[in-house]
Motif scaffolding. Sequence first.
Motif, PDB file in Angstrom:
ATOM      1  N   VAL A  46      -2.080  -3.146  -0.497  1.00 63.89           N
ATOM      2  CA  VAL A  46      -3.222  -2.933   0.387  1.00 63.89           C
ATOM      3  C   VAL A  46      -4.230  -2.038  -0.312  1.00 63.89           C
ATOM      4  CG1 VAL A  46      -2.085  -0.963   1.529  1.00 63.89           C
ATOM      5  CG2 VAL A  46      -3.972  -2.149   2.675  1.00 63.89           C
ATOM      6  N   ASP A  47      -5.486  -2.380  -0.140  1.00 70.24           N
ATOM      7  CA  ASP A  47      -6.597  -1.543  -0.591  1.00 70.24           C
ATOM      8  C   ASP A  47      -7.107  -0.793   0.629  1.00 70.24           C
ATOM      9  OD1 ASP A  47      -8.970  -0.412  -1.421  1.00 70.24           O
ATOM     10  OD2 ASP A  47      -9.893  -2.292  -2.108  1.00 70.24           O
ATOM     11  N   LEU A  48      -6.900   0.516   0.646  1.00 79.84           N
ATOM     12  CA  LEU A  48      -7.301   1.341   1.787  1.00 79.84           C
ATOM     13  C   LEU A  48      -8.797   1.657   1.788  1.00 79.84           C
ATOM     14  CD1 LEU A  48      -4.239   3.757   1.664  1.00 79.84           C
ATOM     15  CD2 LEU A  48      -4.600   1.891   3.295  1.00 79.84           C
ATOM     16  N   GLY A  49      -9.480   1.294   0.718  1.00 80.29           N
ATOM     17  CA  GLY A  49     -10.932   1.465   0.664  1.00 80.29           C
ATOM     18  C   GLY A  49     -11.396   2.772   0.066  1.00 80.29           C
ATOM     19  N   ASN A  69      -5.307   4.759  -7.883  1.00 79.37           N
ATOM     20  CA  ASN A  69      -6.634   5.168  -7.422  1.00 79.37           C
ATOM     21  C   ASN A  69      -7.690   4.101  -7.675  1.00 79.37           C
ATOM     22  OD1 ASN A  69      -5.470   7.587  -6.718  1.00 79.37           O
ATOM     23  ND2 ASN A  69      -6.322   8.746  -8.426  1.00 79.37           N
ATOM     24  N   ASP A  70      -7.402   3.189  -8.633  1.00 79.41           N
ATOM     25  CA  ASP A  70      -8.422   2.217  -9.031  1.00 79.41           C
ATOM     26  C   ASP A  70      -7.922   0.776  -9.060  1.00 79.41           C
ATOM     27  OD1 ASP A  70      -6.745   2.276 -11.230  1.00 79.41           O
ATOM     28  OD2 ASP A  70      -8.208   3.201 -12.585  1.00 79.41           O
ATOM     29  N   TRP A 126      -1.228   2.176 -12.379  1.00 77.15           N
ATOM     30  CA  TRP A 126      -0.277   2.297 -11.277  1.00 77.15           C
ATOM     31  C   TRP A 126       0.817   3.305 -11.607  1.00 77.15           C
ATOM     32  CZ3 TRP A 126      -0.924  -0.141  -6.627  1.00 77.15           C
ATOM     33  CH2 TRP A 126      -1.902  -1.143  -6.586  1.00 77.15           C
ATOM     34  N   HIS A 127       1.286   3.985 -10.575  1.00 78.22           N
ATOM     35  CA  HIS A 127       2.355   4.967 -10.720  1.00 78.22           C
ATOM     36  C   HIS A 127       3.354   4.775  -9.584  1.00 78.22           C
ATOM     37  CE1 HIS A 127      -0.281   7.103 -13.570  1.00 78.22           C
ATOM     38  NE2 HIS A 127      -1.246   6.846 -12.707  1.00 78.22           N
ATOM     39  N   TYR A 128       4.630   4.890  -9.915  1.00 78.56           N
ATOM     40  CA  TYR A 128       5.660   4.774  -8.890  1.00 78.56           C
ATOM     41  C   TYR A 128       5.746   6.057  -8.064  1.00 78.56           C
ATOM     42  CZ  TYR A 128       7.612   0.441 -10.781  1.00 78.56           C
ATOM     43  OH  TYR A 128       7.787  -0.851 -11.179  1.00 78.56           O
ATOM     44  N   ALA A 148      -4.032   8.276  -2.878  1.00 73.59           N
ATOM     45  CA  ALA A 148      -4.169   6.933  -3.429  1.00 73.59           C
ATOM     46  C   ALA A 148      -5.139   6.105  -2.609  1.00 73.59           C
ATOM     47  CB  ALA A 148      -2.816   6.233  -3.474  1.00 73.59           C
ATOM     48  N   ARG A 149      -5.714   5.102  -3.269  1.00 74.10           N
ATOM     49  CA  ARG A 149      -6.511   4.094  -2.569  1.00 74.10           C
ATOM     50  C   ARG A 149      -5.706   2.815  -2.381  1.00 74.10           C
ATOM     51  NH1 ARG A 149     -12.327   1.338  -4.484  1.00 74.10           N
ATOM     52  NH2 ARG A 149     -12.054  -0.555  -3.203  1.00 74.10           N
ATOM     53  N   PHE A 150      -4.839   2.505  -3.341  1.00 72.89           N
ATOM     54  CA  PHE A 150      -4.034   1.292  -3.300  1.00 72.89           C
ATOM     55  C   PHE A 150      -2.552   1.658  -3.167  1.00 72.89           C
ATOM     56  CE2 PHE A 150      -7.851   0.358  -5.682  1.00 72.89           C
ATOM     57  CZ  PHE A 150      -8.232  -0.921  -5.277  1.00 72.89           C
ATOM     58  N   ILE A 151      -1.854   0.937  -2.296  1.00 73.87           N
ATOM     59  CA  ILE A 151      -0.411   1.079  -2.154  1.00 73.87           C
ATOM     60  C   ILE A 151       0.211  -0.302  -2.344  1.00 73.87           C
ATOM     61  CG2 ILE A 151       1.488   1.576  -0.568  1.00 73.87           C
ATOM     62  CD1 ILE A 151       0.132   4.082  -1.565  1.00 73.87           C
TER      63      ILE A 151
END
Length: 220
Positions: A112-115, A156-157, A161-163, A195-198
């Motif tokens: 999901v992109d939280l925006g 964030n972008d 990606w980070h776990y 984060a922005r993306f999960i």
Amino acid sequence: MTQESMFAGSNTNTQRIDREKMADSMNTPLVNVVSGETAEPETVTNAELKAAACQASLGIEDGRIPDNKLTASTVWDDYHGPSNARLNRPAEYPTVGSWSAKYNNISQWIQVDLGVLVGVTGVLIQGRAYNVDARLLGGSDCCPQWVTEFKVQHSNDGIDWHYVLSHNNQDAMIFDGNTDQTTVVTNLFPTLVEARFIRIQPTAWNVHISLRFEVLGCQE
């Protein structure tokens, strides 16, 4: 209780309270009268306080997150897309109540992109909805599918990606998933992440990779 013992209990309690107030006013640590040891005050970090307060649903289930902000590595077909992965979404023919991956391997994911950057504290996960129109899709028992274990990544972008790490901050944390199609399982992160993306990455599943989910965090 005798009058004497009642007063004894009351006096003991009053003395304890007065001693605590006195120690607090003098800004000195309390001392255990029996052992003589200094009692260390419990400390709670700002991150822990923030994480405890930030457990609001961030908009997947209620539709605040639009369909185009939900994406996945693969889909079984157009009826099993990521927009069907909203928590508690029912199966509504011809679409189904979950995202279902095309392949069953650990390279599959849904995100999901939280925006915007958000403080994220956990995820809710659920299996594929029981299909009341299963007779149209192949049988009365369609479809006992859910994820039993998974990892979570954040970004964030959408590029780096980070776990989410376990408590030792070294290994990717493996979260418990579902044991049936309907129960919602809550998984909180050890610490809050910005984060922005999960992204949810299934690592084990029942029958087929299918899930519904929600993200928890700090509601503005």
